[in-house]
Every structure is written in C-alpha cells, then in structure tokens.
Scaffold this motif. Structure first.
Motif, PDB file in Angstrom:
ATOM      1  N   ASN A 143       4.887   1.038  17.226  1.00  0.00           N
ATOM      2  CA  ASN A 143       4.717   0.544  18.503  1.00  0.00           C
ATOM      3  C   ASN A 143       5.840  -0.324  18.958  1.00  0.00           C
ATOM      4  O   ASN A 143       5.953  -0.875  20.380  1.00  0.00           O
ATOM      5  N   TYR A 167      -4.692   1.283  19.911  1.00  0.00           N
ATOM      6  CA  TYR A 167      -5.802   0.931  21.887  1.00  0.00           C
ATOM      7  C   TYR A 167      -4.865   1.612  22.754  1.00  0.00           C
ATOM      8  O   TYR A 167      -5.148   0.718  23.672  1.00  0.00           O
ATOM      9  N   LYS A 190      -8.075  -1.760  12.543  1.00  0.00           N
ATOM     10  CA  LYS A 190      -6.518  -2.746  12.802  1.00  0.00           C
ATOM     11  C   LYS A 190      -7.270  -3.787  11.202  1.00  0.00           C
ATOM     12  O   LYS A 190      -5.922  -4.773  10.516  1.00  0.00           O
ATOM     13  N   GLY A 222      -3.208  -1.101  15.708  1.00  0.00           N
ATOM     14  CA  GLY A 222      -2.259  -1.706  17.053  1.00  0.00           C
ATOM     15  C   GLY A 222      -2.347  -0.179  17.777  1.00  0.00           C
ATOM     16  O   GLY A 222      -3.228  -0.827  18.625  1.00  0.00           O
ATOM     17  N   GLY A 266       2.156  -7.068   9.950  1.00  0.00           N
ATOM     18  CA  GLY A 266       3.152  -5.974   9.974  1.00  0.00           C
ATOM     19  C   GLY A 266       4.433  -6.723  10.937  1.00  0.00           C
ATOM     20  O   GLY A 266       4.629  -8.171  10.677  1.00  0.00           O
ATOM     21  N   THR A 267       5.359  -5.402  10.795  1.00  0.00           N
ATOM     22  CA  THR A 267       6.700  -5.184  11.426  1.00  0.00           C
ATOM     23  C   THR A 267       6.343  -5.800  12.948  1.00  0.00           C
ATOM     24  O   THR A 267       7.775  -5.973  14.116  1.00  0.00           O
ATOM     25  N   SER A 268       5.140  -5.851  13.432  1.00  0.00           N
ATOM     26  CA  SER A 268       5.308  -6.151  14.888  1.00  0.00           C
ATOM     27  C   SER A 268       5.343  -7.422  15.483  1.00  0.00           C
ATOM     28  O   SER A 268       5.851  -8.442  16.266  1.00  0.00           O
ATOM     29  N   ASP A 273       3.164 -10.155  15.102  1.00  0.00           N
ATOM     30  CA  ASP A 273       1.765 -10.477  16.605  1.00  0.00           C
ATOM     31  C   ASP A 273       0.867 -11.457  15.432  1.00  0.00           C
ATOM     32  O   ASP A 273       0.574 -12.080  16.474  1.00  0.00           O
ATOM     33  N   SER A 308      -3.324  -0.798  26.356  1.00  0.00           N
ATOM     34  CA  SER A 308      -4.257   0.187  26.182  1.00  0.00           C
ATOM     35  C   SER A 308      -3.187   1.689  27.422  1.00  0.00           C
ATOM     36  O   SER A 308      -3.931   2.490  27.357  1.00  0.00           O
ATOM     37  N   MET A 356       3.205  -6.054  24.899  1.00  0.00           N
ATOM     38  CA  MET A 356       3.083  -4.802  24.545  1.00  0.00           C
ATOM     39  C   MET A 356       2.200  -4.122  26.234  1.00  0.00           C
ATOM     40  O   MET A 356       2.223  -4.821  27.170  1.00  0.00           O
ATOM     41  N   ASP A 357       1.903  -2.638  25.893  1.00  0.00           N
ATOM     42  CA  ASP A 357       2.013  -1.875  26.820  1.00  0.00           C
ATOM     43  C   ASP A 357       0.085  -1.802  26.622  1.00  0.00           C
ATOM     44  O   ASP A 357       0.100  -0.720  26.196  1.00  0.00           O
ATOM     45  N   ASP A 392       6.748  -2.197  22.820  1.00  0.00           N
ATOM     46  CA  ASP A 392       7.143  -3.350  22.989  1.00  0.00           C
ATOM     47  C   ASP A 392       8.018  -3.577  22.970  1.00  0.00           C
ATOM     48  O   ASP A 392       8.578  -4.351  24.075  1.00  0.00           O
ATOM     49  N   GLY A 406       1.512   1.130  13.726  1.00  0.00           N
ATOM     50  CA  GLY A 406       2.422  -0.352  13.189  1.00  0.00           C
ATOM     51  C   GLY A 406       3.268  -0.533  13.957  1.00  0.00           C
ATOM     52  O   GLY A 406       3.213   0.411  15.042  1.00  0.00           O
ATOM     53  N   GLY A 407       4.150  -1.320  14.055  1.00  0.00           N
ATOM     54  CA  GLY A 407       5.382  -1.668  14.642  1.00  0.00           C
ATOM     55  C   GLY A 407       6.006  -0.304  14.246  1.00  0.00           C
ATOM     56  O   GLY A 407       6.673   0.344  15.946  1.00  0.00           O
TER      57      GLY A 407
HETATM   58  N1  LIG Z   1      -4.647  -3.471  23.468  1.00  0.00           N
HETATM   59  C1  LIG Z   1      -3.563  -2.751  22.829  1.00  0.00           C
HETATM   60  N2  LIG Z   1      -3.103  -1.649  24.129  1.00  0.00           N
HETATM   61  C2  LIG Z   1      -1.658  -1.036  23.529  1.00  0.00           C
HETATM   62  N3  LIG Z   1      -1.373  -1.916  22.419  1.00  0.00           N
HETATM   63  C3  LIG Z   1      -2.039  -2.482  21.612  1.00  0.00           C
HETATM   64  C4  LIG Z   1      -3.043  -3.318  21.695  1.00  0.00           C
HETATM   65  N4  LIG Z   1      -3.320  -3.663  20.954  1.00  0.00           N
HETATM   66  C5  LIG Z   1      -2.413  -3.460  19.473  1.00  0.00           C
HETATM   67  N5  LIG Z   1      -0.951  -2.844  20.708  1.00  0.00           N
HETATM   68  C6  LIG Z   1      -0.240  -2.557  19.230  1.00  0.00           C
HETATM   69  O1  LIG Z   1      -0.042  -3.009  18.054  1.00  0.00           O
HETATM   70  C7  LIG Z   1       0.746  -3.205  17.933  1.00  0.00           C
HETATM   71  C8  LIG Z   1       0.127  -4.320  16.328  1.00  0.00           C
HETATM   72  O2  LIG Z   1      -0.466  -3.829  15.792  1.00  0.00           O
HETATM   73  P1  LIG Z   1      -0.148  -3.869  14.062  1.00  0.00           P
HETATM   74  O3  LIG Z   1      -1.350  -2.872  14.025  1.00  0.00           O
HETATM   75  O4  LIG Z   1      -0.787  -5.529  14.615  1.00  0.00           O
HETATM   76  O5  LIG Z   1       1.316  -4.012  13.528  1.00  0.00           O
HETATM   77  P2  LIG Z   1       1.979  -4.247  12.469  1.00  0.00           P
HETATM   78  O6  LIG Z   1       1.219  -4.170  11.695  1.00  0.00           O
HETATM   79  O7  LIG Z   1       3.847  -3.612  12.544  1.00  0.00           O
HETATM   80  O8  LIG Z   1       1.298  -5.517  12.860  1.00  0.00           O
HETATM   81  C9  LIG Z   1       1.167  -4.426  19.041  1.00  0.00           C
HETATM   82  O9  LIG Z   1       2.088  -4.853  18.917  1.00  0.00           O
HETATM   83  C10 LIG Z   1       0.946  -3.676  20.114  1.00  0.00           C
HETATM   84  O10 LIG Z   1       2.244  -3.301  20.152  1.00  0.00           O
END
Ligand SMILES: Nc1ncnc2c1ncn2[C@@H]1O[C@H](COP(=O)(O)OP(=O)(O)O)[C@@H](O)[C@H]1O
Ligand SMILES: [Mg+2]
Length: 394
Positions: A200, A314, A342, A311, A9-11, A13, A220, A217-218, A204, A174-175
C-alpha cells in the motif's frame, strides 16, 4: 497459554494487537485467536516516526522508543481488558515494535560487514507496565546469523494455510508486500518467502500527495476504481530493479517510500488526473506481485489458491487487479479461510514469542537466508515474587 502479540508495520498506521491461546510444540503447536484490536497512533505521531527514517535526531529516537513502549503497553492492556481477560492471566507478550531502519545489505566497517535493523517500542516499558514477561526485537538475531531478518511471518502462514493437496500463495498487503509459497503438503524447509516490493506504500504516499495530506489511503480503492491505468507509467514502474532481484530479498521504505513517490509525482504532475495516477500505482502493486510469482515461483508448481491478508484486502480496486492478474486462480481474503486478515501479523509475533520461550528455533533459514536456525528475540524477565519468597525462607 495466553499470549499477546503486538506489531506495527511499514505503513506506520498504528498498533495491531492479538490475544491468542497457544498450546503444544513443534509441528503440533495449536493456536487460537481470542481477540484482536487495532490502535491507531495518536494524531501527529506518524510524521515524527517517518522523520526518524529520513535523518531524524538521536534524541527523538531515544524519546520515541520509550513513548512507543507506553503505547504498546497500553495496547496490550486495553486489548486484554476489552476481551475480559486480566493481564495476570496472560503468560507472555511478543512485541515486534516499529521498524525505523532496516539495512540488511552489508556495509563495510574495517574487517566487519555490518548489517542492521532497528525496531523501537521499548520492551522494558511493556514488561514494567503490564507485569507480563515480554519477548521483543525478533529481527536482529536472524541478521546476526547472516539472514535478512525478514520475512518472519511464513511460520504462521504455514501454520494457518498449508494444504495437503494444494499449492498456495499467501500474499500480505502491508506497506510492503510479502509472499509465502506453500507447496502442497510442504514442510517448513520447502517454503519460499520474500518481499515482492510495493504494497500500500506507494498508493498511500501518492494519495497523501494528491490530497495535500488530507488523506493517507485510498479508502476501499474508490479513487483507483474511478481512474484509468496509464500503461506507459505502469511499464516504467515495472522496470524497478528490485523486482528483478532474486529471493531471498526484503525491502522497505528505503526503496518504495518518499523517494519513489517524489519521483513519480515529479514525472506526472500536473498533467495526469489524480484518479489515473492512483489507478496506475494500484495496478503496479498488483502486477509486481503476479510478476514475482511468474519469475520466481511458477517453475515450482502451479498455484491453486492465492490467499490475501494485510490492510490492502480492504482496497477493492487492488483486490480486483490482483484477481485479474492471477485469473483463473481464485484470489481470496484470509477471512474466507477463517482468519482475520488484519490480525495475522500480530498473531505471528505471539507465536514467535511462544516458540522462543519453548526453546525452539523459529527463524526459517531457507527463507531469511540465515546460515542456521536460531531462537529469535530478547527476553525481558519478570520477577517471580513467590519464588523469591521461597528462596528467602530457605
Ligand atoms: N479500508 C481500507 N481501504 C483501503 N486501504 C486500506 C483500508 N484499510 C487499510 N488499508 C491500507 O492498509 C494499510 C495498512 O495495512 P497494514 O496491514 O496495517 O500494513 P502494515 O503492516 O504495513 O502496517 C493502510 O496504510 C492502507 O493503505
Ligand atoms: Mg499497520
């Protein structure tokens, strides 16, 4: 049919991979998640992918497209392996790839109005390495048909969460955050879905800034939980013009990426303690979602359940803010409904690949704004050795 879905996704990660079992068709399609894993990108890749989105070089784009193809193929292989299912038993892979540009607003080129999107992670490489027929690049066809090319997950949200008696709001953190409005007993043509704005991404981005790149990321939501929301900054963030735009609408890093992070950082640094800053942008994400509900959905009915995935589930501070914003409506993670929060995105692309191969239209024109229904994706065929042999004999 066993189908693997792959997405990032846009994160930016890492790769989410879901192995699913899908059967039936149309309204009666049945879907079961067999296994799910996430494969973080190798260290150092994220900045290179982000650089592409900030005016990178064509050579890098070309190279990273092939490289991501390898990583996506590995993700599929490793997922199947750890689930104990050989790839030859997998009928299909659906790969979203990694978005590096998304420009759904038309730009004039002579007599054309050009709208474009680009996901990389070369599907030819995925098909070659896995030997599995691969469907990829789901967004361009919807754009070509006049849509925004997004969001594409409402189909699976409807499949998994639609309820005969309850109005539900599915929120994917997501992002970017996208929401799907599922009216009680609603059919696909009554869905509403759009990107509300930040997920996020702003959290982030600022975490990275305040920790000088040590954290992305922050975790939790600990930093946000220890801070105080600064109302003046929150109010000004909530004046972001995107929030007022009427759906259908989609957005990405263009609006909520580095540009916004830099602007906020310049405005508050060094006077605001990092924990207050993170608390405030966390509240911004939660408030912008509730705001979207009140502006664009509430008149359709009162929401009975808010169901959250991505994400962001969490991030306890974000979930708490969201619960406060929707109070007294219950806000729960998808996990409470038996769905891995997820895994849902990757599962969505397994379902899209499957429906395309069934010959079914799978965009939702009402949601994306497309002029008509289309089958999404590009198909990378696999040579069927047995059939070829028969033809040679004949
Ligand atoms: N344990 C956690 N605590 C806080 N934030 C989290 C945690 N795990 C994931 N994230 C957040 O979720 C984001 C990833 O989420 P995701 O659903 O994969 O997004 P995308 O679809 O944009 O990739 C991370 O960049 C982070 O900001
Ligand atoms: Mg991700």
């Amino acid at each position: 049919m066993r189908v693997i879905g792959l997405s990032s996704g846009t994160s930016v990660d890492g790769i989410d991979a879901a192995l699913t079992d899908i059967a039936g068709h149309g309204q009666h399609v049945r879907l079961r998640l067999l296994a799910y894993r996430t494969f973080p990108y190798p260290r150092g890749l994220r900045p290179r992918l982000l650089a592409l989105q900030n005016g990178g070089r064509t050579e890098d784009l070309c190279h990273l497209n092939a490289y991501l193809g390898e990583l996506f193929a590995d993700a599929a292989k490793r997922l199947a392996e750890s689930a104990g299912i050989p790839l030859r038993r997998v009928a299909l892979i659906g790969s979203h790839g990694q978005t590096v540009a998304h420009r759904p607003v038309p730009i004039r080129e002579g007599r054309y109005r050009i709208r474009s999107t680009l996901q990389i992670g070369e599907p030819s490489v995925i098909a070659e390495r896995t030997g599995v027929l691969t469907v990829a690049d789901f967004r361009p066809r919807d754009l070509a048909a006049g849509g925004q090319g997004a969001p594409l997950t409402p189909l699976i949200h409807h499949r998994c969460f639609s309820h005969p008696k309850r109005n539900r709001l599915v929120v994917n953190l997501g992002g970017i955050t996208n929401v799907t409005w599922l009216p009680a007993g609603g059919s696909l043509d009554r869905l509403v879905a759009f990107d509300t704005g930040p997920g996020n991404m702003v959290i982030d981005g600022l975490m990275e800034r305040v920790t000088r790149g040590r954290r992305t990321m922050d975790r939790s939501g600990r930093t946000a939980s220890s801070g105080t929301v600064r109302m003046e900054l929150l109010r000004s963030l909530l004046r972001h013009p995107y929030l007022r735009l009427r759906p259908p609408k989609t957005t990405g890093r263009e609006l909520f990426g580095r540009l916004l992070v830099d602007r906020v950082w310049r405005r508050v640094s060094p006077s605001m303690p990092p924990r207050d800053l993170i608390a405030t942008v966390t509240a911004f994400t939660a408030s912008s979602i509730a705001d979207a509900y009140h502006r664009f959905l509430r008149h359709r009915g009162t929401v009975h359940d808010v169901i959250v995935g991505g994400g962001g589930v969490y991030n306890d501070a974000l979930m708490k803010r969201l619960a406060d914003a929707f109070e007294p409506v219950p806000v729960h993670s998808m996990a409470a409904h038996g769905i891995d929060p997820k895994a849902i995105e990757a599962t969505a692309f397994a379902l899209l690949a499957y429906t395309t191969m069934q010959g079914e239209a799978n965009n939702i024109p009402r949601v994306t704004g497309a002029h008509h229904a289309v089958m999404l994706g590009k198909i990378i065929p696999i040579l069927d050795e047995k059939r070829l042999e028969k033809r040679r004999e004949a």
